[in-house]
Motif scaffolding. Sequence first.
Motif, PDB file in Angstrom:
ATOM      1  N   ALA A   9      10.358  91.347  47.289  1.00  0.00           N
ATOM      2  CA  ALA A   9      10.965  89.953  47.987  1.00  0.00           C
ATOM      3  C   ALA A   9      11.889  89.614  46.976  1.00  0.00           C
ATOM      4  N   ALA A  10      11.989  89.780  45.681  1.00  0.00           N
ATOM      5  CA  ALA A  10      13.146  89.235  44.750  1.00  0.00           C
ATOM      6  C   ALA A  10      14.372  90.253  45.367  1.00  0.00           C
ATOM      7  N   GLU A  11      14.231  91.490  45.551  1.00  0.00           N
ATOM      8  CA  GLU A  11      15.393  92.349  46.026  1.00  0.00           C
ATOM      9  C   GLU A  11      15.954  91.887  47.485  1.00  0.00           C
ATOM     10  N   GLY A  12      15.040  91.411  48.118  1.00  0.00           N
ATOM     11  CA  GLY A  12      15.377  91.022  49.392  1.00  0.00           C
ATOM     12  C   GLY A  12      16.138  89.548  49.511  1.00  0.00           C
ATOM     13  N   LEU A  13      15.768  88.678  48.429  1.00  0.00           N
ATOM     14  CA  LEU A  13      16.483  87.619  48.141  1.00  0.00           C
ATOM     15  C   LEU A  13      17.852  87.759  47.586  1.00  0.00           C
ATOM     16  N   ALA A  14      18.034  88.699  46.594  1.00  0.00           N
ATOM     17  CA  ALA A  14      19.166  89.054  46.093  1.00  0.00           C
ATOM     18  C   ALA A  14      20.251  89.666  47.098  1.00  0.00           C
ATOM     19  N   SER A  25      24.661  91.107  42.029  1.00  0.00           N
ATOM     20  CA  SER A  25      23.295  91.083  41.430  1.00  0.00           C
ATOM     21  C   SER A  25      23.136  92.233  40.622  1.00  0.00           C
ATOM     22  N   SER A  26      22.721  92.238  39.498  1.00  0.00           N
ATOM     23  CA  SER A  26      22.214  93.496  38.853  1.00  0.00           C
ATOM     24  C   SER A  26      20.936  93.281  38.033  1.00  0.00           C
ATOM     25  N   TRP A  27      19.751  94.304  38.328  1.00  0.00           N
ATOM     26  CA  TRP A  27      18.501  94.426  37.735  1.00  0.00           C
ATOM     27  C   TRP A  27      18.635  94.869  36.217  1.00  0.00           C
ATOM     28  N   ARG A  28      17.571  94.146  35.464  1.00  0.00           N
ATOM     29  CA  ARG A  28      17.098  94.649  34.199  1.00  0.00           C
ATOM     30  C   ARG A  28      15.764  94.428  34.180  1.00  0.00           C
ATOM     31  N   GLY A  29      14.951  95.442  34.136  1.00  0.00           N
ATOM     32  CA  GLY A  29      13.531  95.472  34.262  1.00  0.00           C
ATOM     33  C   GLY A  29      12.949  94.684  35.553  1.00  0.00           C
ATOM     34  N   ASP A  30      12.320  93.487  35.248  1.00  0.00           N
ATOM     35  CA  ASP A  30      11.562  92.557  36.427  1.00  0.00           C
ATOM     36  C   ASP A  30      12.476  91.464  36.562  1.00  0.00           C
ATOM     37  N   SER A  31      13.612  91.475  36.348  1.00  0.00           N
ATOM     38  CA  SER A  31      14.705  90.277  36.338  1.00  0.00           C
ATOM     39  C   SER A  31      15.941  90.764  37.099  1.00  0.00           C
ATOM     40  N   VAL A  32      16.575  89.873  37.992  1.00  0.00           N
ATOM     41  CA  VAL A  32      17.767  90.279  38.581  1.00  0.00           C
ATOM     42  C   VAL A  32      18.671  89.027  38.285  1.00  0.00           C
ATOM     43  N   SER A  44      13.369  85.927  37.890  1.00  0.00           N
ATOM     44  CA  SER A  44      12.340  87.026  37.058  1.00  0.00           C
ATOM     45  C   SER A  44      10.989  86.897  37.875  1.00  0.00           C
ATOM     46  N   PHE A  45      10.073  87.824  37.707  1.00  0.00           N
ATOM     47  CA  PHE A  45       8.481  87.740  38.120  1.00  0.00           C
ATOM     48  C   PHE A  45       7.944  88.449  36.864  1.00  0.00           C
ATOM     49  N   GLU A  46       6.829  87.805  36.413  1.00  0.00           N
ATOM     50  CA  GLU A  46       5.900  88.474  35.543  1.00  0.00           C
ATOM     51  C   GLU A  46       4.540  87.765  35.828  1.00  0.00           C
ATOM     52  N   ASP A  47       3.425  88.686  35.788  1.00  0.00           N
ATOM     53  CA  ASP A  47       2.055  88.254  35.868  1.00  0.00           C
ATOM     54  C   ASP A  47       2.154  87.267  37.086  1.00  0.00           C
ATOM     55  N   GLY A  48       2.600  87.536  38.378  1.00  0.00           N
ATOM     56  CA  GLY A  48       2.444  86.896  39.492  1.00  0.00           C
ATOM     57  C   GLY A  48       3.454  85.293  39.625  1.00  0.00           C
ATOM     58  N   VAL A  49       4.019  85.021  38.472  1.00  0.00           N
ATOM     59  CA  VAL A  49       4.856  84.033  38.389  1.00  0.00           C
ATOM     60  C   VAL A  49       6.325  84.351  38.679  1.00  0.00           C
ATOM     61  N   VAL A  50       6.923  83.486  39.598  1.00  0.00           N
ATOM     62  CA  VAL A  50       8.282  83.675  39.833  1.00  0.00           C
ATOM     63  C   VAL A  50       9.120  82.599  39.254  1.00  0.00           C
ATOM     64  N   ASP A  51      10.220  83.234  38.575  1.00  0.00           N
ATOM     65  CA  ASP A  51      10.946  82.040  37.602  1.00  0.00           C
ATOM     66  C   ASP A  51      12.529  82.130  38.400  1.00  0.00           C
ATOM     67  N   VAL A  52      12.945  81.154  38.761  1.00  0.00           N
ATOM     68  CA  VAL A  52      14.328  81.086  39.205  1.00  0.00           C
ATOM     69  C   VAL A  52      15.131  80.167  38.428  1.00  0.00           C
ATOM     70  N   SER A  53      16.287  80.347  37.721  1.00  0.00           N
ATOM     71  CA  SER A  53      17.097  79.570  37.125  1.00  0.00           C
ATOM     72  C   SER A  53      18.565  79.778  37.690  1.00  0.00           C
ATOM     73  N   VAL A  54      19.306  78.779  37.974  1.00  0.00           N
ATOM     74  CA  VAL A  54      20.580  79.060  38.487  1.00  0.00           C
ATOM     75  C   VAL A  54      21.524  77.800  37.747  1.00  0.00           C
ATOM     76  N   ARG A  55      22.671  78.173  37.182  1.00  0.00           N
ATOM     77  CA  ARG A  55      23.505  77.491  36.811  1.00  0.00           C
ATOM     78  C   ARG A  55      24.921  77.463  37.960  1.00  0.00           C
ATOM     79  N   LEU A  56      25.243  76.107  38.154  1.00  0.00           N
ATOM     80  CA  LEU A  56      26.373  76.008  39.148  1.00  0.00           C
ATOM     81  C   LEU A  56      27.582  75.426  38.526  1.00  0.00           C
ATOM     82  N   GLY A  57      28.611  76.063  38.639  1.00  0.00           N
ATOM     83  CA  GLY A  57      30.107  75.467  38.127  1.00  0.00           C
ATOM     84  C   GLY A  57      30.301  74.249  38.880  1.00  0.00           C
ATOM     85  N   LEU A  58      31.160  73.534  38.546  1.00  0.00           N
ATOM     86  CA  LEU A  58      31.773  72.357  39.192  1.00  0.00           C
ATOM     87  C   LEU A  58      32.118  72.342  40.729  1.00  0.00           C
TER      88      LEU A  58
END
Length: 80
Positions: A9-14, A25-32, A44-58
Motif C-alpha cells: 500500500a505504501a509503495e502504491g501511495l509513493a 521517492s526512495s526506500w530505507r527499510g520500512d519507510s519511504v 513509515s509503517f511498523e507494528d501495524g502503525v502507519v505514520d505520514v509526515s510531510v513538510r511543505l514549502g511556502l
Amino acid sequence: MPRDELREAAEGLAARLEQQHGVRSSWRGDSVRIKGSGVDGELSFEDGVVDVSVRLGLLASPFKKMLQAEVQRYLDEHIH
C-alpha cells in the motif's frame, strides 16, 4: 494488516504521488522518503502503525488540504 500488505500500500501511495505530483521517492527499510519541489516527507509503517509526515514549502503550502485529503483517502482505501 500484514507487513507485506502495508508495504504494498505504501509503495502504491509513493507511486501515485510520483505520478501526480512529480515527487521522487526512495526506500530505507520500512519507510519511504518523498521529496519534490516544496515537498519533503516520509511515510513509515511498523507494528501495524502507519505514520505520514510531510513538510511543505511556502509555494506548496496552498495545496496542503488537497494533499492531506488525497493521502488520507488512499490510506483509507488500501489499509484495513
